[in-house]
Design an enzyme around this catalytic site. Structure first.
Site, PDB file in Angstrom:
ATOM      1  N   CYS A 110       0.861  -1.178   0.000  1.00  0.00           N
ATOM      2  CA  CYS A 110       0.000   0.000   0.000  1.00  0.00           C
ATOM      3  C   CYS A 110       0.901   1.232   0.000  1.00  0.00           C
ATOM      4  CB  CYS A 110      -0.876  -0.009   1.243  1.00  0.00           C
ATOM      5  SG  CYS A 110      -1.927   1.450   1.393  1.00  0.00           S
ATOM      6  N   HIS A 153      -8.920  -3.881  -2.119  1.00  0.00           N
ATOM      7  CA  HIS A 153      -8.001  -3.082  -1.302  1.00  0.00           C
ATOM      8  C   HIS A 153      -8.413  -1.602  -1.309  1.00  0.00           C
ATOM      9  CE1 HIS A 153      -3.695  -2.052  -0.022  1.00  0.00           C
ATOM     10  NE2 HIS A 153      -4.191  -0.887  -0.365  1.00  0.00           N
ATOM     11  N   GLU A 154      -8.731  -1.094  -2.498  1.00  0.00           N
ATOM     12  CA  GLU A 154      -9.096   0.330  -2.607  1.00  0.00           C
ATOM     13  C   GLU A 154     -10.464   0.600  -1.982  1.00  0.00           C
ATOM     14  OE1 GLU A 154      -6.786   2.337  -3.282  1.00  0.00           O
ATOM     15  OE2 GLU A 154      -5.467   0.719  -3.948  1.00  0.00           O
ATOM     16  N   HIS A 157     -10.174   1.176   1.605  1.00  0.00           N
ATOM     17  CA  HIS A 157      -9.724   2.531   1.967  1.00  0.00           C
ATOM     18  C   HIS A 157     -10.916   3.467   2.155  1.00  0.00           C
ATOM     19  CE1 HIS A 157      -5.393   2.577   1.953  1.00  0.00           C
ATOM     20  NE2 HIS A 157      -5.302   2.027   0.759  1.00  0.00           N
TER      21      HIS A 157
HETATM   22 ZN    ZN Z   1      -3.644   1.108  -0.027  1.00  0.00          ZN
END
Ligand code: ZN
Length: 182
Positions: A110, A153-154, A157
């Site tokens: 990341c 993953h995004e 966030h």
């Molecule tokens: Zn990330």
């Protein structure tokens, strides 16, 4: 041009906030930020540009990583040497996923986590997302393998979640046999 040091570090509390839904039309600032994110991610995966501009290689960035708490992210996926598919997803949602789960054998990374981390982050092997493009049109995208992981993953966030949260603290390699390594 976006600089590596403008990307928030994991210690920044803003990364723990839940980002807000985007209202269309996009602002000029958001459009400019999206362009910068695409440029950064593309250049970061081209070795000579990454070196020249001191970019850390990455394939995804969420707006919150630049301090903008809005629900959008960019993923730039290298499909073959020097050829990139670019995804800008606004207000994204997963509408279906595989049962099968996978993980990145070498560990996920990341741009906000600047330390060595190891451990298993289980992700769906395939996902379909519904989102909006920059013009406010509803779109549907599918991702598998590495791209599916990037989308998840995004999306995390946007909900204040970092990949490190998914790693079992006591046993980082827990569940090793349960999921497929990629
Ligand atoms: Zn990330």
């Amino acid at each position: 041009m976006l600089k590596t040091k403008e990307i928030l570090d994991e210690k920044d509390k803003r990364l723990r906030e839940v980002s807000k839904e985007v209202v269309f039309p996009l602002t000029k600032e958001d459009k400019e930020l999206i362009e910068k994110m695409i440029t950064y991610l593309t250049d970061s995966q081209i070795e000579e540009r990454a070196e020249k501009y001191d970019l850390r290689p990455g394939m995804g960035l969420a707006a919150v990583q630049l301090g903008v708490l809005k629900r959008y992210f960019v993923v730039v996926h290298e499909v073959e040497e020097g050829v990139f598919d670019t995804y800008t997803l606004i207000n994204p949602k997963i509408i279906s996923n595989s049962e099968e789960k996978i993980y990145v054998e070498l560990g996920e990374g990341c741009l906000s986590v600047n330390r060595e981390t190891e451990g298993i982050v289980p992700r769906y092997a395939r996902v379909t997302l519904e989102a909006y493009d920059e013009n406010g049109n509803k779109i549907r995208v599918r991702g598998r393998e590495e791209l599916a992981i990037a989308f998840q993953h995004e999306l995390d966030h946007l909900n204040g979640i970092l990949f490190t949260d998914h790693i079992d603290k006591d046993n980082p390699f827990a569940g090793e046999g349960l999921y497929r390594a990629i």
